[in-house]
Design a protein around this motif. Structure first.
Motif, mmCIF file in Angstrom:
data_model
loop_
_atom_site.group_PDB
_atom_site.id
_atom_site.type_symbol
_atom_site.label_atom_id
_atom_site.label_comp_id
_atom_site.label_asym_id
_atom_site.label_seq_id
_atom_site.Cartn_x
_atom_site.Cartn_y
_atom_site.Cartn_z
ATOM 1 N N TRP A 286 0.831 -1.203 0.000
ATOM 2 C CA TRP A 286 0.000 0.000 0.000
ATOM 3 C C TRP A 286 0.867 1.255 0.000
ATOM 4 N N LYS A 287 2.073 1.135 0.538
ATOM 5 C CA LYS A 287 2.969 2.292 0.599
ATOM 6 C C LYS A 287 3.391 2.740 -0.799
ATOM 7 N N ALA A 288 3.492 1.805 -1.731
ATOM 8 C CA ALA A 288 3.841 2.175 -3.108
ATOM 9 C C ALA A 288 2.740 3.045 -3.720
ATOM 10 N N ALA A 289 1.478 2.679 -3.491
ATOM 11 C CA ALA A 289 0.362 3.478 -3.999
ATOM 12 C C ALA A 289 0.324 4.839 -3.326
ATOM 13 N N ALA A 290 0.675 4.886 -2.036
ATOM 14 C CA ALA A 290 0.713 6.166 -1.330
ATOM 15 C C ALA A 290 1.811 7.070 -1.900
ATOM 16 N N VAL A 291 2.978 6.483 -2.177
ATOM 17 C CA VAL A 291 4.060 7.249 -2.799
ATOM 18 C C VAL A 291 3.618 7.763 -4.168
ATOM 19 N N SER A 292 2.929 6.918 -4.918
ATOM 20 C CA SER A 292 2.418 7.327 -6.221
ATOM 21 C C SER A 292 1.457 8.502 -6.081
ATOM 22 N N GLY A 293 0.591 8.448 -5.063
ATOM 23 C CA GLY A 293 -0.331 9.554 -4.831
ATOM 24 C C GLY A 293 0.404 10.843 -4.516
ATOM 25 N N GLY A 294 1.409 10.758 -3.647
ATOM 26 C CA GLY A 294 2.194 11.946 -3.345
ATOM 27 C C GLY A 294 2.905 12.495 -4.567
ATOM 28 N N ALA A 295 3.400 11.595 -5.416
ATOM 29 C CA ALA A 295 4.088 12.027 -6.643
ATOM 30 C C ALA A 295 3.131 12.747 -7.583
ATOM 31 N N TYR A 296 1.873 12.275 -7.656
ATOM 32 C CA TYR A 296 0.883 12.946 -8.506
ATOM 33 C C TYR A 296 0.611 14.364 -8.017
ATOM 34 N N VAL A 297 0.579 14.552 -6.693
ATOM 35 C CA VAL A 297 0.378 15.896 -6.157
ATOM 36 C C VAL A 297 1.512 16.813 -6.599
ATOM 37 N N VAL A 298 2.746 16.306 -6.521
ATOM 38 C CA VAL A 298 3.901 17.095 -6.960
ATOM 39 C C VAL A 298 3.824 17.367 -8.460
ATOM 40 N N LEU A 299 3.438 16.355 -9.239
ATOM 41 C CA LEU A 299 3.295 16.543 -10.687
ATOM 42 C C LEU A 299 2.257 17.610 -11.000
ATOM 43 N N GLY A 300 1.201 17.653 -10.204
ATOM 44 C CA GLY A 300 0.195 18.686 -10.401
ATOM 45 C C GLY A 300 0.757 20.079 -10.186
ATOM 46 N N LEU A 301 1.665 20.232 -9.226
ATOM 47 C CA LEU A 301 2.249 21.536 -8.936
ATOM 48 C C LEU A 301 3.183 22.006 -10.044
ATOM 49 N N VAL A 302 3.790 21.053 -10.744
ATOM 50 C CA VAL A 302 4.749 21.411 -11.800
ATOM 51 C C VAL A 302 4.291 20.839 -13.140
ATOM 52 N N ALA A 303 2.991 20.823 -13.358
ATOM 53 C CA ALA A 303 2.444 20.174 -14.555
ATOM 54 C C ALA A 303 3.010 20.752 -15.841
ATOM 55 N N GLY A 304 3.179 22.088 -15.908
ATOM 56 C CA GLY A 304 3.681 22.687 -17.137
ATOM 57 C C GLY A 304 5.088 22.246 -17.463
ATOM 58 N N VAL A 305 5.957 22.217 -16.467
ATOM 59 C CA VAL A 305 7.344 21.825 -16.683
ATOM 60 C C VAL A 305 7.433 20.351 -17.063
ATOM 61 N N VAL A 306 6.731 19.504 -16.303
ATOM 62 C CA VAL A 306 6.784 18.065 -16.562
ATOM 63 C C VAL A 306 6.192 17.739 -17.929
#
Length: 387
Positions: A286-306
């Protein structure tokens, strides 16, 4: 002492988010623009979806202690792209997004749906998963054909590192991919600064409700949520579907006014977090899915750059994604043919799903499961009558 977040678990979560974002963000943007969104509104929708699916994955994984991965509805975005402009403009599309989210929440309260999902035979669920994974797992071969030098560098890195240690294969391949993408001429960010959320007041028109909301709901449930439950089941997790559906519907509703069309259970990338490569112990995945969720939040913050970075070489991104899912494909194929009496039905499910058949706006995963289920029911009926 056991690490709170083992490196392989962190890597699996980061890879799932990277693959999920890179493999389909262009479809999302195209779908939102087709419905009448401005570029700023479409970028806002991408941010909202990343935030919603990331927070939803964090919440559900921590609550259920299962690797519940979330994603945006790629089939839904494709449906929007095919549907084109909506009568009433983008506000009417946003209204349809809200209604589709409400319908998903209502579906989560309908217990017969949960029982129907739980009753899917494991052989058919494995066959459907294999059919879903096949096209992406062919991406390395296509990449070698179209871009031999960079693609072969990725594949050879993966093969050599995997011989040294299996868990080194994907980190090494991703590192080489990131280097190659960074060297591409178009790797510079496509947007200056960080995009910001744009609120759109919803409008409700009969045309948008019938032409967008209802098909979006059906596609999201049939092509994403139900296969997502099946992926978890294949990997040994058996959550109650209703609460997961309700949560995805709630987060879809929250994302809609900012341009997000639908959030749902992940299917393809869920195999990365739910499989043995994330952690040998089921209780730790479950921790892998949680890490994935946190990564999506970060991707949302830098969506234009990514977006600008991964858009520079989508073929290479797809190639490394295909390599990451080879193990999941092998396990699914093995499970699909495990029971001789159900093998023919499983093969039908696999072939129909892998064919990419689309009918009525619903992807091949649903029709493959339906075709295999019908054949299996006929086989079982014939066996009963023959006794």
């Amino acid at each position: 002492m056991r690490l709170l977040l083992p490196p392989q678990t962190v890597f699996a979560g980061l890879l799932a988010a990277f693959v999920g974002f890179a493999s389909s963000f262009a479809v999302v943007l195209r779908g939102l623009l087709a419905t009448g969104a401005s570029p700023a509104e479409a970028a806002s929708g991408l941010i909202a979806l990343c935030m919603a699916q990331g927070l939803c994955a964090l919440w559900l994984s921590a609550r259920t202690r299962m690797p519940v991965s979330m994603a945006w509805s790629t089939p839904g975005a494709a449906l929007l792209a095919a549907s084109g402009a909506v009568e009433g403009g983008f506000p009417a599309a946003v209204g349809a997004f809200l209604v589709a989210g409400v319908l998903v929440v209502l579906a989560g309260w309908w217990r017969p749906l949960g029982r129907a999902v739980a009753a899917i035979p494991p052989t058919l669920a494995n066959a459907m998963l294999a059919g879903v994974l096949l096209n992406l797992c062919l991406a390395p071969v296509r990449a070698v054909s179209l871009s031999p030098g960079p693609a072969l560098a990725i594949v050879l890195t993966w093969a050599v590192a995997g011989r040294i240690h299996r868990l080194l294969a994907m980190p090494a391949a991703v590192a080489v991919t990131m280097l190659l993408v960074a060297l591409q001429p178009g790797a510079a960010p496509l947007a200056s600064g960080l995009p910001h959320p744009v609120w759109t007041w919803p409008a409700f028109t009969p045309a948008a409700l019938v032409g967008v909301a209802v098909p979006l709901f059906i596609v999201t449930m049939a092509s994403q949520n139900i296969p997502g439950i099946a992926v978890l089941s294949v990997n040994g997790f058996h959550p109650e579907p209703g609460p997961l559906f309700r949560a995805s519907g709630v987060f879809s509703i929250l994302a809609a006014p900012f341009g997000g069309h639908a959030v749902n259970l992940a299917a393809i990338t869920a195999a990365i977090c739910a499989g043995p490569d994330a952690h040998p112990d089921l209780a730790q995945r479950w921790k892998a899915a949680a890490v994935s969720g946190g990564a999506y939040v970060v991707l949302g913050l830098v969506a234009g750059v990514v977006t600008g970075f991964v858009g520079a070489a989508p073929l290479l991104v797809e190639a490394v994604a295909g390599l990451a899912l080879l193990g999941a494909l092998g396990g699914a194929l093995q499970g699909a043919v495990a029971i001789p009496a159900e093998r023919e039905a499983a093969l039908v499910t696999f072939l129909v799903t892998a064919s990419g058949l689309g009918f009525g706006g619903i992807s091949g995963a649903f029709w493959g499961l339906l075709a295999g289920g019908a054949l299996l029911a006929a086989i079982r009926l014939r066996a009963r009558l023959g006794r």
